[in-house]
Design a protein around this motif. Structure first.
Motif, PDB file in Angstrom:
ATOM      1  N   ALA A  73       8.119  10.036 -14.389  1.00  0.00           N
ATOM      2  CA  ALA A  73       7.774   9.272 -15.728  1.00  0.00           C
ATOM      3  C   ALA A  73       7.023   7.800 -15.234  1.00  0.00           C
ATOM      4  O   ALA A  73       8.155   7.296 -13.443  1.00  0.00           O
ATOM      5  CB  ALA A  73       9.241   8.978 -16.405  1.00  0.00           C
ATOM      6  N   SER A  74       6.717   7.270 -15.971  1.00  0.00           N
ATOM      7  CA  SER A  74       6.363   5.927 -15.351  1.00  0.00           C
ATOM      8  C   SER A  74       7.008   4.993 -15.806  1.00  0.00           C
ATOM      9  O   SER A  74       8.267   4.879 -16.757  1.00  0.00           O
ATOM     10  CB  SER A  74       4.965   5.881 -16.049  1.00  0.00           C
ATOM     11  OG  SER A  74       4.022   6.226 -16.710  1.00  0.00           O
TER      12      SER A  74
ATOM     13  N   ALA B 171       0.775  -1.049  -0.127  1.00  0.00           N
ATOM     14  CA  ALA B 171      -0.064   0.050   0.031  1.00  0.00           C
ATOM     15  C   ALA B 171       0.423   1.218   0.006  1.00  0.00           C
ATOM     16  O   ALA B 171       0.252   2.193  -0.675  1.00  0.00           O
ATOM     17  CB  ALA B 171      -0.915   0.063   1.433  1.00  0.00           C
ATOM     18  N   ASP B 172       1.997   1.737   0.881  1.00  0.00           N
ATOM     19  CA  ASP B 172       2.739   3.083   0.582  1.00  0.00           C
ATOM     20  C   ASP B 172       3.828   3.032  -0.387  1.00  0.00           C
ATOM     21  O   ASP B 172       3.627   3.515  -0.706  1.00  0.00           O
ATOM     22  CB  ASP B 172       4.163   1.980   2.389  1.00  0.00           C
ATOM     23  CG  ASP B 172       4.619   3.193   2.092  1.00  0.00           C
ATOM     24  OD1 ASP B 172       4.419   4.536   2.294  1.00  0.00           O
ATOM     25  OD2 ASP B 172       5.959   3.353   2.240  1.00  0.00           O
ATOM     26  N   ALA B 173       3.862   1.532  -0.716  1.00  0.00           N
ATOM     27  CA  ALA B 173       4.812   1.957  -2.585  1.00  0.00           C
ATOM     28  C   ALA B 173       3.518   2.470  -3.957  1.00  0.00           C
ATOM     29  O   ALA B 173       4.512   3.160  -4.763  1.00  0.00           O
ATOM     30  CB  ALA B 173       5.385   0.171  -2.973  1.00  0.00           C
ATOM     31  N   HIS B 174       2.546   2.348  -3.868  1.00  0.00           N
ATOM     32  CA  HIS B 174       0.987   2.311  -4.789  1.00  0.00           C
ATOM     33  C   HIS B 174       1.153   4.302  -4.103  1.00  0.00           C
ATOM     34  O   HIS B 174       0.884   4.402  -5.223  1.00  0.00           O
ATOM     35  CB  HIS B 174      -0.260   1.892  -4.239  1.00  0.00           C
ATOM     36  CG  HIS B 174      -0.531   0.129  -4.377  1.00  0.00           C
ATOM     37  ND1 HIS B 174       0.721  -0.916  -4.870  1.00  0.00           N
ATOM     38  CD2 HIS B 174      -0.185   0.156  -6.015  1.00  0.00           C
ATOM     39  CE1 HIS B 174       0.471  -1.678  -5.104  1.00  0.00           C
ATOM     40  NE2 HIS B 174       0.055  -1.381  -6.363  1.00  0.00           N
TER      41      HIS B 174
ATOM     42  N   TYR C  16       4.401  10.170  -6.961  1.00  0.00           N
ATOM     43  CA  TYR C  16       5.351  10.064  -7.812  1.00  0.00           C
ATOM     44  C   TYR C  16       4.574  10.794  -9.251  1.00  0.00           C
ATOM     45  O   TYR C  16       5.848  11.679  -9.966  1.00  0.00           O
ATOM     46  CB  TYR C  16       6.592   9.054  -7.957  1.00  0.00           C
ATOM     47  CG  TYR C  16       7.277   9.107  -9.273  1.00  0.00           C
ATOM     48  CD1 TYR C  16       8.763   9.705  -8.994  1.00  0.00           C
ATOM     49  CD2 TYR C  16       7.505   8.551 -10.435  1.00  0.00           C
ATOM     50  CE1 TYR C  16       9.593  10.040  -9.721  1.00  0.00           C
ATOM     51  CE2 TYR C  16       8.534   8.487 -11.085  1.00  0.00           C
ATOM     52  CZ  TYR C  16       9.217   8.978 -11.177  1.00  0.00           C
ATOM     53  OH  TYR C  16      10.886   8.862 -12.511  1.00  0.00           O
ATOM     54  N   LEU C  17       3.886  10.108 -10.127  1.00  0.00           N
ATOM     55  CA  LEU C  17       3.502  10.552 -11.127  1.00  0.00           C
ATOM     56  C   LEU C  17       3.026  11.456 -10.910  1.00  0.00           C
ATOM     57  O   LEU C  17       2.944  12.416 -11.669  1.00  0.00           O
ATOM     58  CB  LEU C  17       2.185   9.281 -11.281  1.00  0.00           C
ATOM     59  CG  LEU C  17       3.164   7.783 -11.117  1.00  0.00           C
ATOM     60  CD1 LEU C  17       2.316   6.667 -12.289  1.00  0.00           C
ATOM     61  CD2 LEU C  17       3.872   7.744 -13.063  1.00  0.00           C
ATOM     62  N   LEU C  18       1.865  12.040 -10.151  1.00  0.00           N
ATOM     63  CA  LEU C  18       1.259  13.932 -10.085  1.00  0.00           C
ATOM     64  C   LEU C  18       2.341  14.291  -9.452  1.00  0.00           C
ATOM     65  O   LEU C  18       1.730  15.716 -10.449  1.00  0.00           O
ATOM     66  CB  LEU C  18       0.404  13.554  -8.559  1.00  0.00           C
ATOM     67  CG  LEU C  18      -1.129  12.367  -8.895  1.00  0.00           C
ATOM     68  CD1 LEU C  18      -1.764  12.520  -7.281  1.00  0.00           C
ATOM     69  CD2 LEU C  18      -1.516  13.273  -9.505  1.00  0.00           C
TER      70      LEU C  18
END
Length: 71
Positions: free
Chosen positions: A41-42, A26-29, A35-37
């Motif tokens: 980069a993906s 959950a923390d990683a998500h 990061y993306l917001l």
């Protein structure tokens, strides 16, 4: 408890998996979303820790923690 598969090429014959705690996932998500917001980069990431444990090892650890046998 039923174990499905006991003929793997492992020391106890059960499947080896790399387990990770649900809170770590959950923390990683959340971190990835932030990061993306923020314009990152993906990319692909592996959240494993590269240290697997067999099904029987996980059951034995649960027995130790609970102080009771798991049938």
């Amino acid at each position: 408890m039923r174990i499905f598969g006991n003929d793997y090429d492992t020391k106890d014959g059960t499947c080896v998996r790399d387990y990770i705690h649900v809170l770590d996932i959950a923390d990683a998500h959340v971190r990835a979303l932030n990061y993306l917001l923020d314009g990152g980069a993906s990319c692909s990431l592996n959240l494993a820790n590269a240290r697997g444990h067999s099904v029987k090892e996980v059951i034995a650890a649960a027995e130790r923690v609970c102080g009771k046998p798991i049938e």
